[in-house]
Design a protein around this motif. Structure first.
Motif, PDB file in Angstrom:
ATOM      1  N   UNK A   1      31.325  36.994  31.825  1.00 43.62           N
ATOM      2  CA  UNK A   1      30.316  36.188  31.140  1.00 43.62           C
ATOM      3  C   UNK A   1      30.661  34.705  31.202  1.00 43.62           C
ATOM      4  N   UNK A   2      29.622  33.879  31.290  1.00 42.55           N
ATOM      5  CA  UNK A   2      29.810  32.441  31.344  1.00 42.55           C
ATOM      6  C   UNK A   2      29.996  31.893  32.745  1.00 42.55           C
ATOM      7  N   UNK A   3      30.113  32.753  33.732  1.00 39.44           N
ATOM      8  CA  UNK A   3      30.297  32.322  35.118  1.00 39.44           C
ATOM      9  C   UNK A   3      28.931  31.991  35.718  1.00 39.44           C
ATOM     10  N   UNK A   4      28.755  30.719  36.103  1.00 39.20           N
ATOM     11  CA  UNK A   4      27.446  30.313  36.628  1.00 39.20           C
ATOM     12  C   UNK A   4      27.141  30.977  37.972  1.00 39.20           C
ATOM     13  N   UNK A   5      28.150  31.301  38.746  1.00 43.32           N
ATOM     14  CA  UNK A   5      27.917  31.954  40.036  1.00 43.32           C
ATOM     15  C   UNK A   5      27.516  33.416  39.834  1.00 43.32           C
ATOM     16  N   UNK A   6      28.087  34.054  38.821  1.00 38.93           N
ATOM     17  CA  UNK A   6      27.685  35.419  38.478  1.00 38.93           C
ATOM     18  C   UNK A   6      26.245  35.436  37.990  1.00 38.93           C
ATOM     19  N   UNK A   7      25.900  34.448  37.174  1.00 36.56           N
ATOM     20  CA  UNK A   7      24.538  34.344  36.665  1.00 36.56           C
ATOM     21  C   UNK A   7      23.562  34.098  37.814  1.00 36.56           C
ATOM     22  N   UNK A   8      23.931  33.238  38.740  1.00 37.12           N
ATOM     23  CA  UNK A   8      23.072  32.968  39.902  1.00 37.12           C
ATOM     24  C   UNK A   8      22.846  34.254  40.698  1.00 37.12           C
ATOM     25  N   UNK A   9      23.919  35.021  40.920  1.00 37.18           N
ATOM     26  CA  UNK A   9      23.793  36.281  41.658  1.00 37.18           C
ATOM     27  C   UNK A   9      22.886  37.236  40.910  1.00 37.18           C
TER      28      UNK A   9
ATOM     29  N   UNK B   1      20.832  48.268  40.619  1.00 38.95           N
ATOM     30  CA  UNK B   1      21.277  49.218  41.630  1.00 38.95           C
ATOM     31  C   UNK B   1      22.753  49.051  41.960  1.00 38.95           C
ATOM     32  N   UNK B   2      23.392  48.042  41.396  1.00 35.58           N
ATOM     33  CA  UNK B   2      24.815  47.782  41.628  1.00 35.58           C
ATOM     34  C   UNK B   2      25.629  48.288  40.446  1.00 35.58           C
ATOM     35  N   UNK B   3      26.934  48.428  40.662  1.00 35.58           N
ATOM     36  CA  UNK B   3      27.853  48.782  39.579  1.00 35.58           C
ATOM     37  C   UNK B   3      28.535  47.492  39.132  1.00 35.58           C
ATOM     38  N   UNK B   4      28.340  47.082  37.881  1.00 30.87           N
ATOM     39  CA  UNK B   4      28.849  45.822  37.353  1.00 30.87           C
ATOM     40  C   UNK B   4      30.084  46.089  36.509  1.00 30.87           C
ATOM     41  N   UNK B   5      31.163  45.362  36.781  1.00 30.46           N
ATOM     42  CA  UNK B   5      32.410  45.493  36.035  1.00 30.46           C
ATOM     43  C   UNK B   5      32.750  44.130  35.433  1.00 30.46           C
ATOM     44  N   UNK B   6      32.779  44.061  34.104  1.00 30.40           N
ATOM     45  CA  UNK B   6      33.137  42.838  33.384  1.00 30.40           C
ATOM     46  C   UNK B   6      34.658  42.748  33.345  1.00 30.40           C
TER      47      UNK B   6
ATOM     48  N   UNK C   1      45.563  36.692  43.889  1.00 26.91           N
ATOM     49  CA  UNK C   1      46.047  36.387  42.552  1.00 26.91           C
ATOM     50  C   UNK C   1      45.074  35.632  41.675  1.00 26.91           C
ATOM     51  N   UNK C   2      43.961  35.171  42.214  1.00 25.34           N
ATOM     52  CA  UNK C   2      42.963  34.443  41.423  1.00 25.34           C
ATOM     53  C   UNK C   2      41.908  35.404  40.892  1.00 25.34           C
ATOM     54  N   UNK C   3      41.359  35.076  39.734  1.00 23.26           N
ATOM     55  CA  UNK C   3      40.266  35.869  39.171  1.00 23.26           C
ATOM     56  C   UNK C   3      38.934  35.209  39.514  1.00 23.26           C
ATOM     57  N   UNK C   4      38.662  35.073  40.797  1.00 20.84           N
ATOM     58  CA  UNK C   4      37.440  34.431  41.273  1.00 20.84           C
ATOM     59  C   UNK C   4      36.308  35.455  41.264  1.00 20.84           C
ATOM     60  N   UNK C   5      35.247  35.107  40.557  1.00 24.96           N
ATOM     61  CA  UNK C   5      34.092  35.988  40.466  1.00 24.96           C
ATOM     62  C   UNK C   5      32.836  35.202  40.812  1.00 24.96           C
ATOM     63  N   UNK C   6      31.785  35.842  41.272  1.00 25.09           N
ATOM     64  CA  UNK C   6      31.678  37.266  41.476  1.00 25.09           C
ATOM     65  C   UNK C   6      32.404  37.717  42.743  1.00 25.09           C
ATOM     66  N   UNK C   7      33.047  38.832  42.624  1.00 25.61           N
ATOM     67  CA  UNK C   7      33.664  39.480  43.771  1.00 25.61           C
ATOM     68  C   UNK C   7      32.928  40.793  43.956  1.00 25.61           C
TER      69      UNK C   7
ATOM     70  N   UNK D   1      30.087  47.324  44.225  1.00 26.81           N
ATOM     71  CA  UNK D   1      30.624  47.031  42.893  1.00 26.81           C
ATOM     72  C   UNK D   1      30.706  45.521  42.760  1.00 26.81           C
ATOM     73  N   UNK D   2      30.201  44.992  41.644  1.00 25.47           N
ATOM     74  CA  UNK D   2      30.257  43.560  41.375  1.00 25.47           C
ATOM     75  C   UNK D   2      31.204  43.332  40.202  1.00 25.47           C
ATOM     76  N   UNK D   3      32.270  42.588  40.454  1.00 25.62           N
ATOM     77  CA  UNK D   3      33.192  42.188  39.397  1.00 25.62           C
ATOM     78  C   UNK D   3      32.719  40.821  38.909  1.00 25.62           C
ATOM     79  N   UNK D   4      32.506  40.686  37.610  1.00 22.63           N
ATOM     80  CA  UNK D   4      31.941  39.467  37.051  1.00 22.63           C
ATOM     81  C   UNK D   4      32.579  39.183  35.702  1.00 22.63           C
TER      82      UNK D   4
END
Length: 141
Positions: free
Chosen positions: A75-83, A93-98, A115-121, A70-73
């Motif tokens: 929009x606008x996150x450059x690291x999520x976009x890179x992944x 093939x992954x499950x994406x959760x916005x 406690x941080x909303x660091x993505x992608x997790x 499961x990928x927690x992501x």
């Protein structure tokens, strides 16, 4: 308008303003190139680039059945976009959760990251991995 569309909308608006100024000055070709660049950036930072997001509960249920990460992501996150870009076709093939659309997904990310909303997790076999390398994620498939 949801938060996910704020950045792409601002990019399109900024591009339109710059393009208008260039067009008025007589630089039609440059104006078209600039507008194309801003439009491309808007698409890359929009939810359109990512596979369809599901809720955290649905992703966890699917994960229990098929074992896919499961990928927690967000929009606008450059690291999520890179992944997403580096995974290519394997991203489907992954499950994406916005996390901006699903409060339960945001809560799961905060629980995994002190406690941080660091993505992608990425959640693999019940264990969270924050901002993993795309090659590692592909190996988990």
């Amino acid at each position: 308008m949801t938060r996910a569309w704020i950045l792409p909308s601002l990019l399109v608006l900024s591009g339109a303003l710059v393009t208008t100024a260039l067009f008025v000055r007589g630089s039609a070709r440059v104006a078209v190139a600039v507008l194309s660049l801003f439009a491309l950036l808007a698409v890359l930072h929009s939810p359109l680039v990512f596979p369809r997001s599901v809720g955290a509960a649905e992703a966890q249920a699917r994960n229990a059945v098929d074992g896919r990460p499961i990928v927690y992501w967000r929009p606008g996150c450059k690291y999520c976009l890179r992944l997403r870009v580096r995974l290519g076709r394997d991203a489907h093939r992954l499950h994406w959760v916005d996390i901006w659309r699903d409060p339960a997904g945001a809560a799961a990310v905060r629980a995994a990251n002190a406690g941080d909303e660091t993505v992608p997790t990425v959640l693999v076999a019940g264990r969270a991995h924050t901002n993993p390398r795309p090659a590692w994620v592909r190996a988990q498939l």
